[in-house]
Design an enzyme around this catalytic site. Structure first.
Site, mmCIF file in Angstrom:
data_model
loop_
_atom_site.group_PDB
_atom_site.id
_atom_site.type_symbol
_atom_site.label_atom_id
_atom_site.label_comp_id
_atom_site.label_asym_id
_atom_site.label_seq_id
_atom_site.Cartn_x
_atom_site.Cartn_y
_atom_site.Cartn_z
ATOM 1 N N ARG A 1 -12.157 -5.091 -6.691
ATOM 2 C CA ARG A 1 -11.930 -5.758 -5.394
ATOM 3 C C ARG A 1 -13.278 -6.113 -4.769
ATOM 4 O O ARG A 1 -14.191 -5.280 -4.736
ATOM 5 C CB ARG A 1 -11.214 -4.826 -4.411
ATOM 6 C CG ARG A 1 -9.843 -4.385 -4.819
ATOM 7 C CD ARG A 1 -9.080 -3.828 -3.626
ATOM 8 N NE ARG A 1 -9.823 -2.763 -2.920
ATOM 9 C CZ ARG A 1 -9.393 -2.153 -1.825
ATOM 10 N NH1 ARG A 1 -8.238 -2.529 -1.268
ATOM 11 N NH2 ARG A 1 -10.092 -1.195 -1.257
ATOM 12 N N TYR B 1 -10.579 0.408 10.854
ATOM 13 C CA TYR B 1 -11.826 0.773 10.175
ATOM 14 C C TYR B 1 -12.200 -0.163 9.030
ATOM 15 O O TYR B 1 -13.145 0.123 8.308
ATOM 16 C CB TYR B 1 -11.795 2.231 9.703
ATOM 17 C CG TYR B 1 -10.621 2.638 8.830
ATOM 18 C CD1 TYR B 1 -10.573 2.281 7.492
ATOM 19 C CD2 TYR B 1 -9.581 3.389 9.346
ATOM 20 C CE1 TYR B 1 -9.519 2.662 6.694
ATOM 21 C CE2 TYR B 1 -8.517 3.785 8.556
ATOM 22 C CZ TYR B 1 -8.485 3.422 7.234
ATOM 23 O OH TYR B 1 -7.440 3.814 6.451
ATOM 24 N N LYS B 2 -11.426 -1.225 8.840
ATOM 25 C CA LYS B 2 -11.777 -2.191 7.788
ATOM 26 C C LYS B 2 -12.490 -3.379 8.449
ATOM 27 O O LYS B 2 -13.652 -3.247 8.845
ATOM 28 C CB LYS B 2 -10.519 -2.595 7.024
ATOM 29 C CG LYS B 2 -9.847 -1.411 6.297
ATOM 30 C CD LYS B 2 -8.594 -1.858 5.563
ATOM 31 C CE LYS B 2 -7.808 -0.683 5.015
ATOM 32 N NZ LYS B 2 -8.473 -0.010 3.898
ATOM 33 N N ASP C 1 2.349 -4.734 8.456
ATOM 34 C CA ASP C 1 1.145 -3.916 8.311
ATOM 35 C C ASP C 1 -0.042 -4.877 8.237
ATOM 36 O O ASP C 1 -0.117 -5.715 7.334
ATOM 37 C CB ASP C 1 1.266 -3.067 7.041
ATOM 38 C CG ASP C 1 0.034 -2.204 6.784
ATOM 39 O OD1 ASP C 1 -1.057 -2.546 7.278
ATOM 40 O OD2 ASP C 1 0.165 -1.205 6.060
ATOM 41 N N PHE D 1 0.864 -1.180 0.000
ATOM 42 C CA PHE D 1 0.000 0.000 0.000
ATOM 43 C C PHE D 1 0.902 1.232 0.000
ATOM 44 O O PHE D 1 1.805 1.354 0.834
ATOM 45 C CB PHE D 1 -0.939 0.005 1.198
ATOM 46 C CG PHE D 1 -1.977 1.079 1.089
ATOM 47 C CD1 PHE D 1 -3.019 0.963 0.181
ATOM 48 C CD2 PHE D 1 -1.897 2.238 1.852
ATOM 49 C CE1 PHE D 1 -3.965 1.972 0.039
ATOM 50 C CE2 PHE D 1 -2.840 3.247 1.721
ATOM 51 C CZ PHE D 1 -3.882 3.113 0.811
#
Lengths: 414, 414
Positions: free
Chosen positions: A375, A226-227, A201, A129
């Site tokens: 995705r 938050y995922k 990560d 990312f």
């Protein structure tokens, strides 16, 4: 050929199907983007009301003590710990993933500069990312001590890239684009065999797969809440430091929340002995408090059950696409091997962006990532097998009928 | 001698008295701690509901576009700008004051390293809020380029301390402990006369006094939104960069929100041209969104009206204490000169901590700061002149009757 009836049966047999009731999900929406922003737990609103009206509104400044606001980063860290294979008092919820990565990298480089000062290489993936790479670039350029970022183009190159010159290996356990999961155990062992430290990560793995930081003997980790942890939009992130490293965990973002005696108002910084030395400034309490709501839902299950359903959901989706969309040139970029897969499935397609927009118009929310990637995230806590059927069926219908706008206008945030 | 009846008259004549209705304030509480945590605007709960139930709950990931989440830091910055004498597009609301100070200091040192590389001194006050000093210590120790922090013991030493060796002057406009306000105009001019750059911490001045950043030709500023701006507990902070410095504003916290094309997912960091280069990672949206509610209240008035009332409130409190508590050894540490005063009044007393606790028991919320300081903050938006009378009267009563527990137990957060 799998049928919709098979999917209904799978839902009936799903031991964690009841957890869907914990979430607010809009009618007529199939939400396959929990890998970007987790859905809203129903209890979030009640907790927000408590924080805003009772703690802030009525108890005001007293809530730093009475509502435990000051302790919140460590209390949430203790709640999160079992989901990522950490011990309590090894993790705090604070700041952003980018900022926490900066702290972890700074601390890791500091430790290496004492133990192995000749090591100047930081290994990561070009497909990591981007903000992870940006933070490395930012820190190393400013330190100006000859650190170099060595980027590999694919996972197979990692083992050779991690050699005796490597100070730190910075990897994302599950890739944001492909959903590929790395072998944390073997890569950490390989890094340690070369006296390199690891930073993991966990943005796309925490809450999605059972993470085993201590079992893998990992060194540092960061991630967002938050995922798959459903903490709310942009909710504060976490940072984990293996217990053996906490005493040596030192970073330049030395703010007052990391001080040994923050309210003594001393002009000199003295880090506290605990994991709270990873804290910096005053935290956004309302957003932070809601992280607890997301974490509490995981108390109703085990990560092994979550993982089992996750693999069943993603297996099902891939099989349905194979069976029903074979002629349409979708290129799977997610590994079919369970050990190499997180909780998302991604396909490349020349018309990926308009296809995603067409799905969204039908209430099936996946997302798009450059270049040409669709995705689909499958959050086991609230995604049903019939959801998967319906999503695959909609995609089939759109492809069969060319029912998408090839030049669909782009949004600012894709 | 001032009477309570005089205070009632002052309230009747107060042109911004009606703004108190915008806030939720508990019954039987006189809140004199808005300099630590601002009170809750009534509209905060409605906005939280909108963000949680509508934007997060119903629109989910789409809210990054449809609800403008991604633009929020700059939109809030534009709302804040007039309160601090800034232009739109010079300020963003993001991260914490400590983190923003780190960015500003890094950028200022970077500019100086090109223009005046021999300058190695950072001037600040020993009595500055400690986290400001800690962040300087953190950054300079890690840069390891010979920077030194030169701390003055009092304001009078500032002019001589700012000499030709000084790269950056880092000052808080209103001191958190004494409430003393510095002369931003003359100190900035003095710094510039010695080719030093200025960073102003506005935590205790934004929303309390009219700040004139551009009129003072200041360079950089940071501050919080949860004190006089009433943004909510720990709400994200702000960072301001004078337009002339934005193109050269570079810092090591180079996260994806500061990228020129954040969704192009490029492995190389390229800062965006705008003030958004001061951003780093994904922001806590719920806490961030509530900042807007606090800022909107200021649209109902002007900072000159706020300042006029602030001075009247603090003048009144000091006079009442002089008239009614003279015998009790309270030592005023706040300047009586208007030009040198923010919106708080502080007294030292050997029993400051138990006195504050006794006041809190009576519903009068001030706070304590080391060493031996009682702080009383007067937020003009919701504090009445009768509040001031009642607070001073309660303190008089407690002192006259020794009605406090000398060994009151200490809270973790004072």
């Amino acid at each position: 050929m799998i049928t919709k009836s098979d999917c209904i049966t799978l839902d009936q047999e799903d031991s964690i199907a009841h957890l869907r009731d914990r979430f607010h999900l809009p009618d007529a929406v199939i939400y396959l983007d929990g890998n970007s922003l987790g859905a809203q737990p129903k209890a979030a609103m009640t907790r927000a009301q408590q924080v805003i009206q009772q703690e802030w509104g009525k108890e005001l400044i007293g809530s730093w003590n009475s509502a435990g606001w000051f302790d919140l980063p460590s209390r949430l860290g203790d709640l999160l710990a079992p989901l990522i294979g950490a011990k309590p008092a090894e993790v705090v919820v604070t700041d952003t993933t980018s900022i926490n990565l900066f702290k972890a990298l700074a601390a890791a480089l500091q430790i290496q500069s004492k133990n192995n000062p000749q090591k100047k290489i930081i290994v990561s993936e070009r497909n990591n990312f981007p903000t992870d790479l940006y933070m490395v670039q930012g820190l190393t350029a400013w330190l100006d001590r000859g650190y170099e970022l060595r980027l590999v183009d694919n996972v197979e190159q990692l083992n050779t890239a991690i050699d005796q010159d490597v100070a730190v290996v910075l990897l994302t356990q599950v890739n944001y684009r492909s959903g590929e999961m790395l072998d944390m155990h073997s890569l950490t062992a390989h890094a340690h065999a070369h006296d390199a430290l690891t930073i993991w990560d966990l943005c796309h793995s925490a809450g999605a797969v059972p993470v085993e930081l201590n079992a893998c003997h990992a060194d540092f980790a960061v991630g967002c809440t938050y995922k798959y942890l459903n903490g709310g939009p942009g909710a504060p992130a976490f940072i984990w430091v293996a217990e053996r490293h906490i005493a040596n965990f030192s970073h330049p973002l030395s703010g007052w929340w990391g001080h040994a005696t923050p309210f003594a108002m001393q002009p000199e910084f003295t880090p506290t002995a605990s994991i709270r030395r990873a804290l910096c400034g005053t935290q956004p309490i309302i957003s932070l408090a809601l992280v607890e709501i997301g974490l509490e839902i995981f108390k109703q299950t085990e990560m092994t059950a979550v993982r089992k359903k996750s693999l069943a959901l993603t297996d099902l989706f891939m099989q349905l696409i194979t069976e029903r969309c074979a002629a349409h040139g979708l290129q799977l970029i997610t590994p079919t091997n369970h050990a190499q897969r997180g909780s998302q499935v991604s396909y490349m397609h020349p018309h990926a962006y308009p296809l995603i927009q067409a799905l969204i118009k039908r209430g099936i929310i996946g997302d798009y990532r450059e270049p040409s990637v669709m995705r689909f995230g499958f959050t086991p806590l609230y995604t049903s097998f019939v959801d998967v059927w319906n999503a695959a069926d909609a995609l089939r219908d759109i492809l069969d009928n060319n029912a998408y706008e090839i030049n669909a206008p782009r949004h600012a945030v894709t």
